[in-house]
Write a protein that holds these residues in place. Structure first.
Motif, mmCIF file in Angstrom:
data_model
loop_
_atom_site.group_PDB
_atom_site.id
_atom_site.type_symbol
_atom_site.label_atom_id
_atom_site.label_comp_id
_atom_site.label_asym_id
_atom_site.label_seq_id
_atom_site.Cartn_x
_atom_site.Cartn_y
_atom_site.Cartn_z
ATOM 1 N N PRO A 77 20.169 10.808 4.886
ATOM 2 C CA PRO A 77 21.044 9.648 4.979
ATOM 3 C C PRO A 77 20.318 8.357 4.600
ATOM 4 C CG PRO A 77 21.036 10.878 7.054
ATOM 5 C CD PRO A 77 20.013 11.485 6.164
ATOM 6 N N LEU A 78 19.016 8.285 4.936
ATOM 7 C CA LEU A 78 18.258 7.084 4.609
ATOM 8 C C LEU A 78 16.769 7.394 4.598
ATOM 9 C CD1 LEU A 78 18.344 4.009 4.062
ATOM 10 C CD2 LEU A 78 18.051 3.678 6.521
ATOM 11 N N ASP A 79 16.113 6.925 3.559
ATOM 12 C CA ASP A 79 14.661 7.009 3.441
ATOM 13 C C ASP A 79 14.173 5.621 3.059
ATOM 14 O OD1 ASP A 79 12.068 8.210 3.231
ATOM 15 O OD2 ASP A 79 12.300 8.245 1.060
ATOM 16 N N ILE A 80 13.194 5.105 3.779
ATOM 17 C CA ILE A 80 12.605 3.805 3.456
ATOM 18 C C ILE A 80 11.115 4.025 3.266
ATOM 19 C CG2 ILE A 80 12.268 1.405 4.132
ATOM 20 C CD1 ILE A 80 14.581 1.790 6.163
ATOM 21 N N ASP A 81 10.637 3.745 2.074
ATOM 22 C CA ASP A 81 9.212 3.914 1.771
ATOM 23 C C ASP A 81 8.548 2.570 1.555
ATOM 24 O OD1 ASP A 81 9.099 6.740 1.809
ATOM 25 O OD2 ASP A 81 10.004 6.814 -0.172
ATOM 26 N N LEU A 82 7.399 2.400 2.194
ATOM 27 C CA LEU A 82 6.543 1.240 1.961
ATOM 28 C C LEU A 82 5.616 1.616 0.816
ATOM 29 C CD1 LEU A 82 5.497 -1.566 2.778
ATOM 30 C CD2 LEU A 82 3.975 -0.404 4.413
ATOM 31 N N LEU A 83 5.816 0.996 -0.326
ATOM 32 C CA LEU A 83 5.041 1.333 -1.516
ATOM 33 C C LEU A 83 3.747 0.530 -1.587
ATOM 34 C CD1 LEU A 83 8.033 1.410 -4.021
ATOM 35 C CD2 LEU A 83 6.938 3.371 -2.906
ATOM 36 N N THR A 84 3.847 -0.768 -1.340
ATOM 37 C CA THR A 84 2.653 -1.620 -1.319
ATOM 38 C C THR A 84 2.732 -2.564 -0.135
ATOM 39 O OG1 THR A 84 3.571 -3.402 -2.696
ATOM 40 C CG2 THR A 84 2.468 -1.579 -3.853
ATOM 41 N N TYR A 85 1.565 -2.950 0.348
ATOM 42 C CA TYR A 85 1.444 -3.904 1.447
ATOM 43 C C TYR A 85 0.336 -4.869 1.043
ATOM 44 C CZ TYR A 85 1.088 -5.672 6.237
ATOM 45 O OH TYR A 85 1.082 -6.471 7.353
ATOM 46 N N ASP A 86 0.695 -6.085 0.733
ATOM 47 C CA ASP A 86 -0.228 -7.045 0.126
ATOM 48 C C ASP A 86 -0.817 -6.399 -1.128
ATOM 49 O OD1 ASP A 86 0.309 -9.106 1.956
ATOM 50 O OD2 ASP A 86 -1.230 -8.413 3.345
ATOM 51 N N ASP A 87 -2.120 -6.298 -1.214
ATOM 52 C CA ASP A 87 -2.746 -5.711 -2.407
ATOM 53 C C ASP A 87 -2.999 -4.213 -2.279
ATOM 54 O OD1 ASP A 87 -2.830 -8.154 -3.746
ATOM 55 O OD2 ASP A 87 -4.747 -8.691 -2.824
ATOM 56 N N GLU A 88 -2.614 -3.620 -1.149
ATOM 57 C CA GLU A 88 -2.850 -2.186 -0.921
ATOM 58 C C GLU A 88 -1.691 -1.353 -1.461
ATOM 59 O OE1 GLU A 88 -3.198 1.034 2.742
ATOM 60 O OE2 GLU A 88 -3.124 -1.102 3.199
ATOM 61 N N ILE A 89 -2.008 -0.369 -2.269
ATOM 62 C CA ILE A 89 -0.990 0.590 -2.708
ATOM 63 C C ILE A 89 -0.919 1.669 -1.635
ATOM 64 C CG2 ILE A 89 -0.325 2.274 -4.455
ATOM 65 C CD1 ILE A 89 -1.805 0.507 -6.507
ATOM 66 N N VAL A 90 0.166 1.703 -0.910
ATOM 67 C CA VAL A 90 0.326 2.606 0.230
ATOM 68 C C VAL A 90 0.718 4.008 -0.224
ATOM 69 C CG1 VAL A 90 1.562 2.968 2.415
ATOM 70 C CG2 VAL A 90 0.930 0.639 1.703
ATOM 71 N N LYS A 91 1.583 4.085 -1.225
ATOM 72 C CA LYS A 91 2.066 5.383 -1.718
ATOM 73 C C LYS A 91 1.910 5.452 -3.233
ATOM 74 C CE LYS A 91 5.037 6.853 1.950
ATOM 75 N NZ LYS A 91 6.224 7.610 2.257
ATOM 76 N N PRO A 92 0.682 5.712 -3.709
ATOM 77 C CA PRO A 92 0.460 5.714 -5.164
ATOM 78 C C PRO A 92 1.276 6.774 -5.898
ATOM 79 C CG PRO A 92 -1.514 6.436 -3.980
ATOM 80 C CD PRO A 92 -0.530 5.955 -2.962
#
Length: 126
Positions: A94-109
């Motif tokens: 129903p819902l997926d929320i992904d954090l891709l980047t946080y400031d300069d950090e690539i969270v999910k390359p």
């Protein structure tokens, strides 16, 4: 004074996507000090047990939350929208929320390279 963090996120839904994304967007705006939404795009399921299509939407957001608290908030929002481990195994998201980047950090390359994320990111001004 709280520090502001710049984040890139991507939302997805393969079950009642318009309603889930709209509601999630309203919830996310409450934890953001500024958010710029890209266009919603319909994409094929990719590397999942899901079949059919997803509605995806990316955004650039600012928040004062630290990364761990932000991810925790995302999980709470997903839960309120009916996301469960069993449902995901059955291909119902129903819902997926992904954090891709946080400031300069690539969270999910790996996610940044997926075609559905790339499509959703096309309309987000960075």
């Amino acid at each position: 004074m709280n520090q502001h963090h710049r984040c890139l996120i991507c939302l997805g839904s393969n079950h009642n996507g318009v309603a889930h994304l709209k509601s999630a967007e309203q919830e996310l705006e409450k934890i953001s000090s500024g958010i710029h939404w890209g266009n919603a795009v319909e994409t094929a399921a990719e590397d999942t047990a899901s079949s059919g299509s997803y509605l995806n939407r990316a955004a650039l957001m600012n928040t004062t939350l630290n990364k761990e608290k932000l991810i925790e908030e995302f999980k709470k929002i997903e839960s309120r929208h009916g996301r469960t481990a069993t449902g995901k195994q059955q291909g119902i998201v129903p819902l997926d929320i992904d954090l891709l980047t946080y400031d300069d950090e690539i969270v999910k390359p790996a996610d940044l390279k997926k075609s559905y994320v790339q499509q959703a990111l096309q309309s987000v001004v960075q």
